[in-house]
Design a protein around this motif. Sequence first.
Motif, PDB file in Angstrom:
ATOM      1  N   THR A 239     -10.146   4.797  -4.093  1.00  0.00           N
ATOM      2  CA  THR A 239     -10.723   5.747  -3.129  1.00  0.00           C
ATOM      3  C   THR A 239     -10.330   5.416  -1.682  1.00  0.00           C
ATOM      4  O   THR A 239     -10.668   6.162  -0.772  1.00  0.00           O
ATOM      5  CB  THR A 239     -12.264   5.780  -3.203  1.00  0.00           C
ATOM      6  N   GLY A 240      -9.646   4.287  -1.477  1.00  0.00           N
ATOM      7  CA  GLY A 240      -9.219   3.915  -0.124  1.00  0.00           C
ATOM      8  C   GLY A 240     -10.367   3.418   0.740  1.00  0.00           C
ATOM      9  O   GLY A 240     -10.181   3.164   1.928  1.00  0.00           O
ATOM     10  N   ALA A 241     -11.565   3.310   0.160  1.00  0.00           N
ATOM     11  CA  ALA A 241     -12.740   2.867   0.931  1.00  0.00           C
ATOM     12  C   ALA A 241     -13.358   1.680   0.209  1.00  0.00           C
ATOM     13  O   ALA A 241     -14.422   1.795  -0.389  1.00  0.00           O
ATOM     14  CB  ALA A 241     -13.737   4.008   1.053  1.00  0.00           C
ATOM     15  N   ARG A 248     -18.961   4.055  -1.399  1.00  0.00           N
ATOM     16  CA  ARG A 248     -18.949   5.228  -0.515  1.00  0.00           C
ATOM     17  C   ARG A 248     -20.318   5.910  -0.484  1.00  0.00           C
ATOM     18  O   ARG A 248     -20.606   6.694   0.408  1.00  0.00           O
ATOM     19  CB  ARG A 248     -17.903   6.255  -1.000  1.00  0.00           C
ATOM     20  N   ALA A 315      -5.854  -0.058   1.999  1.00  0.00           N
ATOM     21  CA  ALA A 315      -5.539   0.647   3.259  1.00  0.00           C
ATOM     22  C   ALA A 315      -4.441   1.681   3.012  1.00  0.00           C
ATOM     23  O   ALA A 315      -4.477   2.787   3.564  1.00  0.00           O
ATOM     24  CB  ALA A 315      -5.106  -0.363   4.317  1.00  0.00           C
ATOM     25  N   ALA A 318      -5.884   4.784   1.540  1.00  0.00           N
ATOM     26  CA  ALA A 318      -6.559   5.615   2.548  1.00  0.00           C
ATOM     27  C   ALA A 318      -5.523   6.393   3.368  1.00  0.00           C
ATOM     28  O   ALA A 318      -5.645   7.597   3.568  1.00  0.00           O
ATOM     29  CB  ALA A 318      -7.411   4.730   3.454  1.00  0.00           C
ATOM     30  N   ARG A 319      -4.479   5.673   3.790  1.00  0.00           N
ATOM     31  CA  ARG A 319      -3.468   6.282   4.684  1.00  0.00           C
ATOM     32  C   ARG A 319      -2.693   7.389   3.966  1.00  0.00           C
ATOM     33  O   ARG A 319      -2.601   8.513   4.442  1.00  0.00           O
ATOM     34  CB  ARG A 319      -2.519   5.165   5.147  1.00  0.00           C
ATOM     35  N   GLN A 322      -4.792  10.436   3.011  1.00  0.00           N
ATOM     36  CA  GLN A 322      -4.998  11.372   4.126  1.00  0.00           C
ATOM     37  C   GLN A 322      -3.770  12.257   4.332  1.00  0.00           C
ATOM     38  O   GLN A 322      -3.882  13.447   4.591  1.00  0.00           O
ATOM     39  CB  GLN A 322      -5.259  10.603   5.419  1.00  0.00           C
ATOM     40  N   ALA A 344     -10.934  11.393  -2.478  1.00  0.00           N
ATOM     41  CA  ALA A 344     -11.028  10.262  -1.569  1.00  0.00           C
ATOM     42  C   ALA A 344      -9.836   9.365  -1.865  1.00  0.00           C
ATOM     43  O   ALA A 344      -9.548   9.086  -3.029  1.00  0.00           O
ATOM     44  CB  ALA A 344     -12.327   9.500  -1.796  1.00  0.00           C
ATOM     45  N   GLY A 345      -9.150   8.922  -0.816  1.00  0.00           N
ATOM     46  CA  GLY A 345      -7.998   8.044  -0.989  1.00  0.00           C
ATOM     47  C   GLY A 345      -6.976   8.690  -1.898  1.00  0.00           C
ATOM     48  O   GLY A 345      -6.604   9.856  -1.714  1.00  0.00           O
TER      49      GLY A 345
END
Length: 414
Positions: A239-241, A248, A315, A318-319, A322, A344-345
Amino acid sequence: MNRDTSNLLARRERVLSPSYRLFYEQPVHAVRAQGCWIEDADGQRYLDAYNNVPVAGHCHPRIVTAMAQQGDVLNTHTRYLTEHPILLAERLLATLPDALGKVILTNSGSEANDLAIRISRMVTGRRGVIVTDCAYHGTSDLLQGMSPVTGLPLGPDVHAITMPLAPEGPEQFAALVGEAIARMEADGIRPAALLVDTIFGSDGAIADPPGFLAGGVDAIRKAGGMFIADEVQPGFGRTGAGMWGFARHGIVPDLVTTGKPMGNGQPVAALVMRDMLALEFARMQRYFNTFGGSSVSCAAALATLDVIEDEGLIANAARIGQRLMAGLAPMIEASPALTGLRGAGLFIGVQTVSGDIAAAIVNAMRRGGVLIGAAGRGNAALKIRPPLPINVTEADHLLESFARALAKVEVSNL
Ligand code: PMP
């Protein structure tokens, strides 16, 4: 299709049970894979944006070496005192909230979920389990009854909530769980657990708003039940988080189950739980799992954790996630075939108007060399889940392939 592939399909039909299904109208005859790419028998390369098992990338050299080296020295079970399962439990627990203190290693997400249900039922002395209406939680007889997406009847003590594609927030989710508890109690069943995949993968990737799950967790606890977070799909950074999907939502589960990405392809999975639950379970029965926690599987999982950390894969999820969302958003705005974007992610769901449209896009992308999947109600949501090291060029390739497939499908289907 080349001759080797059609021969293999014929042999497969002769010896493998027909209950197995291949993906895509034209199956992918995979012969090797590296990073985000799979190569077929004709040497064609596919960007694998479906498979959430090779979280660190297919055949990651560091993980392959760790497995090979361990296989050369010792590969045995948890009845001998060996360091690997202990090291793995320590490393896993270090990524989880302090309240979760004990680990049981298994070979599959199904085994971990089966055990989580068994423990929640034993400790509460109750039977009722709540799941979401397109959930998948595993392949055992018990879990098929908790996996409405299979189309099989729900288990006798299982109630499903209808999962909103765009949840309003914790109050709404609390109300849904509350209604399921009331229905259950009207049948004379007391709730033992709420079991959810914290990214709602087979419900079609329902990630937002962060925190909405907390309402359901409160509701099940108030009714005397436990919360089981199925992290088989969202876990290990997807999920990148952070490492876990439940984070989350700002919640601490009573039990957490993991699987798929944990060994980057090697079968290894886990149940992590509050100390009290492990102690109660141990008081009631012994547990042994021949291959669960074997040395090579632990070595694979330890190396996978190292790679996630050392290569900054969370990371990156996430990047690049997005970037993919930003690239997909205008296509969804513009296309009559697409109605929503979630995720997410690197766990992304694109809602289409029908299962037929979703299947047409999936197959058109496959012909164009990019692999994605479909999930959710009526299989109408596209599921995009590339390995976490996916780079900018690969992400842009995915977006171009998506745009081309969408254009073709719009011309022929709308
Ligand atoms: N839970 C979820 C959310 C899953 O997606 C899966 C597998 N698709 C499982 C559990 C079961 O895992 P396994 O296939 O490793 O038994």
